[in-house]
Design an enzyme around this catalytic site. Structure first.
Site, short mmCIF file in Angstrom:
data_model
loop_
_atom_site.label_atom_id
_atom_site.label_comp_id
_atom_site.label_asym_id
_atom_site.label_seq_id
_atom_site.Cartn_x
_atom_site.Cartn_y
_atom_site.Cartn_z
N GLY A 84 0.83 -1.20 0.00
CA GLY A 84 0.00 0.00 0.00
C GLY A 84 0.86 1.25 0.00
CD GLU A 105 5.66 -0.89 4.22
OE1 GLU A 105 4.51 -1.31 4.40
OE2 GLU A 105 5.96 0.32 4.27
C1 5RP Z 1 2.92 0.72 6.16
C2 5RP Z 1 2.60 1.42 4.90
C3 5RP Z 1 1.22 1.23 4.35
O1 5RP Z 1 1.32 0.59 3.14
C4 5RP Z 1 0.56 2.57 4.22
O2 5RP Z 1 0.56 3.19 5.50
C5 5RP Z 1 -0.87 2.45 3.70
O3 5RP Z 1 -1.64 1.80 4.65
P1 5RP Z 1 -3.19 1.51 4.41
O4 5RP Z 1 -3.28 0.55 3.28
O5 5RP Z 1 -3.65 0.93 5.73
O6 5RP Z 1 -3.85 2.82 4.11
O7 5RP Z 1 3.39 2.11 4.31
O8 5RP Z 1 4.20 1.07 6.63
#
Ligand code: 5RP
Length: 225
Positions: A84, A105
């Protein structure tokens, strides 16, 4: 929630990028969690892949759902990662780390041939920076780094866990949430933060995403590098 429907739709659209036999990076966050659930269904139906999770949370989820896993120790080439994002600009530059996992990530993304970002439409922006930029810091250097980033024009706060103590990442560091408002030169800021002693990693992902799948209502918009 409409957002959840969009998140699930985007995650579903990413499944076409996953092929038999591949090593697949498993992102973190609520949208990536939809992907992990959908991928697990495909594994139950016979798809053979091995996953590399980007967080303890995603690893536990994948294990519970029966997705076979591997590690970066065993395998350093990842065919596709689905993750995400908190913001995506027209050049497919990202802010990530809202879920606190951007260090792993980014490491997984850097070993990935095709990074597929899945997001609801609210994540699409013309200029990055409304979402506070997460910066992972060594605890020892937290105050010094916070002061330096403040001088760059951000309002900086230490991320807190539910119990009120500083949030601790999977790698035992802290996170500074840096409110820039707008980041006109994301490439320059990324370089500056990377060079700052005490910064472990920051949430600007530049030149990493190959594809972004935004779900807007029932429509999927696919942006490519
Ligand atoms: C986690 C991230 C997530 O991918 C980002 O915060 C998006 O999160 P969500 O899909 O819950 O909106 O970078 O470190």
């Amino acid at each position: 929630m409409a957002n959840d429907q969009e998140k699930e739709a985007a995650a579903r659209a990413s499944l076409k990028y996953v092929k038999e036999g591949q090593v697949v990076g498993l992102g973190t966050g609520s949208t990536a969690a939809f992907f992990i659930r959908l991928l697990a269904e495909q594994v139950k139906n016979g798809l053979r892949i091995r996953g590399i999770p980007t967080s303890v949370r995603s690893r536990e989820m994948a294990e519970e759902l029966g997705i076979p896993l591997t590690t970066l120790d065993e395998c350093q080439e990842i065919a596709v990662t689905v993750d995400g994002a908190d913001e995506v600009d027209p050049q497919l530059r990202l802010i990530k780390g809202g879920g606190g996992a951007m260090l792993r990530e980014k490491i997984v993304a850097s070993a990935t041939k095709q990074l597929v970002i899945v997001a609801d439409a609210s994540k699409q922006v013309s200029v990055l920076g409304k979402f506070p930029l997460p910066v992972e810091v060594i605890q020892f250097a937290q105050a010094l780094v916070a002061k330096r980033i403040t001088k760059l024009g951000a309002q900086v706060s230490v991320r807190k866990a539910a119990d009120g103590n500083p949030y601790v990442t999977d790698e035992k560091n802290h996170i500074l949430d840096c409110h820039f408002g707008k980041i006109p030169d994301a490439d320059g800021l990324a370089r500056e933060l990377s060079e700052m002693p005490g910064v472990v990693e920051h949430g600007l992902f530049i030149g990493m995403a190959s594809v972004v799948l935004f779900a807007r209502g029932n429509e999927i918009v696919e942006l490519r590098k």
